[in-house]
Design an enzyme around this catalytic site. Structure first.
Site, PDB file in Angstrom:
ATOM      1  N   THR A  28      30.379 -17.183  -1.683  1.00 29.83           N
ATOM      2  CA  THR A  28      29.968 -16.936  -3.052  1.00 29.83           C
ATOM      3  C   THR A  28      28.486 -16.550  -3.074  1.00 29.83           C
ATOM      4  OG1 THR A  28      30.024 -17.846  -5.298  1.00 29.83           O
ATOM      5  CG2 THR A  28      29.292 -19.323  -3.527  1.00 29.83           C
ATOM      6  N   GLU A  29      28.080 -15.842  -4.119  1.00 32.25           N
ATOM      7  CA  GLU A  29      26.682 -15.431  -4.312  1.00 32.25           C
ATOM      8  C   GLU A  29      26.154 -14.577  -3.158  1.00 32.25           C
ATOM      9  OE1 GLU A  29      25.215 -15.910  -7.156  1.00 32.25           O
ATOM     10  OE2 GLU A  29      26.838 -17.150  -7.934  1.00 32.25           O
ATOM     11  N   LYS A  70      28.890  -9.549  -4.178  1.00 31.12           N
ATOM     12  CA  LYS A  70      30.119  -8.748  -4.282  1.00 31.12           C
ATOM     13  C   LYS A  70      30.091  -7.829  -5.498  1.00 31.12           C
ATOM     14  CE  LYS A  70      33.000 -12.175  -4.291  1.00 31.12           C
ATOM     15  NZ  LYS A  70      31.994 -13.242  -4.092  1.00 31.12           N
ATOM     16  N   THR A  71      29.644  -8.371  -6.628  1.00 34.20           N
ATOM     17  CA  THR A  71      29.658  -7.566  -7.849  1.00 34.20           C
ATOM     18  C   THR A  71      28.599  -6.471  -7.797  1.00 34.20           C
ATOM     19  OG1 THR A  71      30.479  -9.456  -9.112  1.00 34.20           O
ATOM     20  CG2 THR A  71      29.510  -7.642 -10.356  1.00 34.20           C
ATOM     21  N   LYS A 122      38.295  -7.696 -12.031  1.00 40.90           N
ATOM     22  CA  LYS A 122      38.030  -9.044 -11.536  1.00 40.90           C
ATOM     23  C   LYS A 122      39.216  -9.900 -11.985  1.00 40.90           C
ATOM     24  CE  LYS A 122      34.855 -12.216 -10.027  1.00 40.90           C
ATOM     25  NZ  LYS A 122      34.080 -12.155  -8.776  1.00 40.90           N
ATOM     26  N   SER A 147      35.969 -17.583 -12.641  1.00 40.04           N
ATOM     27  CA  SER A 147      35.558 -18.864 -13.208  1.00 40.04           C
ATOM     28  C   SER A 147      34.082 -18.760 -13.592  1.00 40.04           C
ATOM     29  CB  SER A 147      35.798 -19.993 -12.203  1.00 40.04           C
ATOM     30  OG  SER A 147      35.176 -19.720 -10.966  1.00 40.04           O
ATOM     31  N   ASP A 166      30.198 -11.094 -14.169  1.00 38.43           N
ATOM     32  CA  ASP A 166      30.624 -10.142 -13.138  1.00 38.43           C
ATOM     33  C   ASP A 166      31.658  -9.166 -13.691  1.00 38.43           C
ATOM     34  OD1 ASP A 166      28.968 -11.483 -11.412  1.00 38.43           O
ATOM     35  OD2 ASP A 166      30.570 -12.518 -10.340  1.00 38.43           O
ATOM     36  N   GLU A 187      37.919  -6.879  -7.220  1.00 33.89           N
ATOM     37  CA  GLU A 187      36.952  -7.798  -6.613  1.00 33.89           C
ATOM     38  C   GLU A 187      37.502  -9.221  -6.596  1.00 33.89           C
ATOM     39  OE1 GLU A 187      32.833  -9.914  -7.866  1.00 33.89           O
ATOM     40  OE2 GLU A 187      32.931  -7.761  -8.273  1.00 33.89           O
TER      41      GLU A 187
END
Length: 227
Positions: free
Chosen positions: A11-12, A15-16, A37, A41, A54, A115
């Site tokens: 995560t972080e 990706k976006t 997407k 969450s 995102d 994504e």
């Protein structure tokens, strides 16, 4: 029709940022594109319903004016792993239903970019996970690697896991997940020498990110065989 599945090493990792840049690069190549997407969450409550930053970025980078619910069919409020947020909300996440929603959206564009959330093996339910959705879609995978401490191991393990799950990998993107340091390029070189994938681009640390400008730093040539 064609699609790409974007996953990350964690995560972080951006990706976006990479997904939006890819959408702009594909648009520059004359293709009609949309970003999706399927599960998000960490959504915030708005007058229009739950919204994820995102997913909104993907919506803004898409070619057509698509309703938010088609970009993000499963929106969950808690900023935790999707399967935990779904449990708390009493929601069952069905990879088959998500794949069907993606196929429906795919018919409206030349390339659909889907994504994931978190890393490759993030669960969606008691037994289901993002690899199940990726298998149903059967899109080639683009791997986003956030260049920071630990990224070499994470990149190689993620590529290995995706291949073990029978997925085709189309390439990878090195994204500066934090301000570049003296090891930045050496880490990228270490991954590139071991991953056996085309490097689609190196994106610099850029807060806030400008997807239109970052698109110019991507080489979508290796994606031509897929899209």
């Amino acid at each position: 029709m064609a699609g790409l599945f974007v996953t990350g090493t964690d995560t972080e990792v951006g990706k976006t940022v990479v997904s939006c840049a890819l959408l702009h690069a594909l648009k520059r190549a004359g293709l009609r594109v949309a970003g999706m997407k399927p599960v998000a969450s960490g959504c915030r409550r708005t007058a229009q319903g739950l919204r994820n930053e995102d997913a909104l970025a993907l919506q803004a980078s898409s070619h057509a004016a698509l309703p938010y619910e088609r970009i993000n069919p499963v929106a969950l409020e808690p900023a935790v792993a999707p399967h935990l947020a779904a449990e708390d909300a009493g929601v069952v996440i069905d990879p088959l239903a998500l794949a069907a929603a993606a196929r429906d959206l795919e018919r409206q564009v030349d390339v659909l970019l889907v994504e994931g959330a978190g890393g490759w093996r993030v669960p969606l339910g008691p037994r289901e996970g993002f690899p199940d959705l990726a298998r149903e879609l059967d899109y080639p995978v683009v791997l986003v690697v956030g260049i920071r401490l630990g990224c070499i191991n994470h990149a190689l393990l993620t590529a290995e896991a995706a291949r073990a799950d029978g997925r085709r990998l189309a390439g990878w993107v090195a994204n500066a997940a934090q301000p570049e340091d003296a090891l930045f390029q050496r880490q990228i070189d270490s991954i590139q020498g071991r991953i056996d994938l085309p490097l689609l681009g190196i994106l610099p640390w850029q807060p806030p990110p400008n997807p239109t400008g970052l698109a110019a730093r991507l080489d979508i040539g290796p994606l031509r065989q897929w899209v």
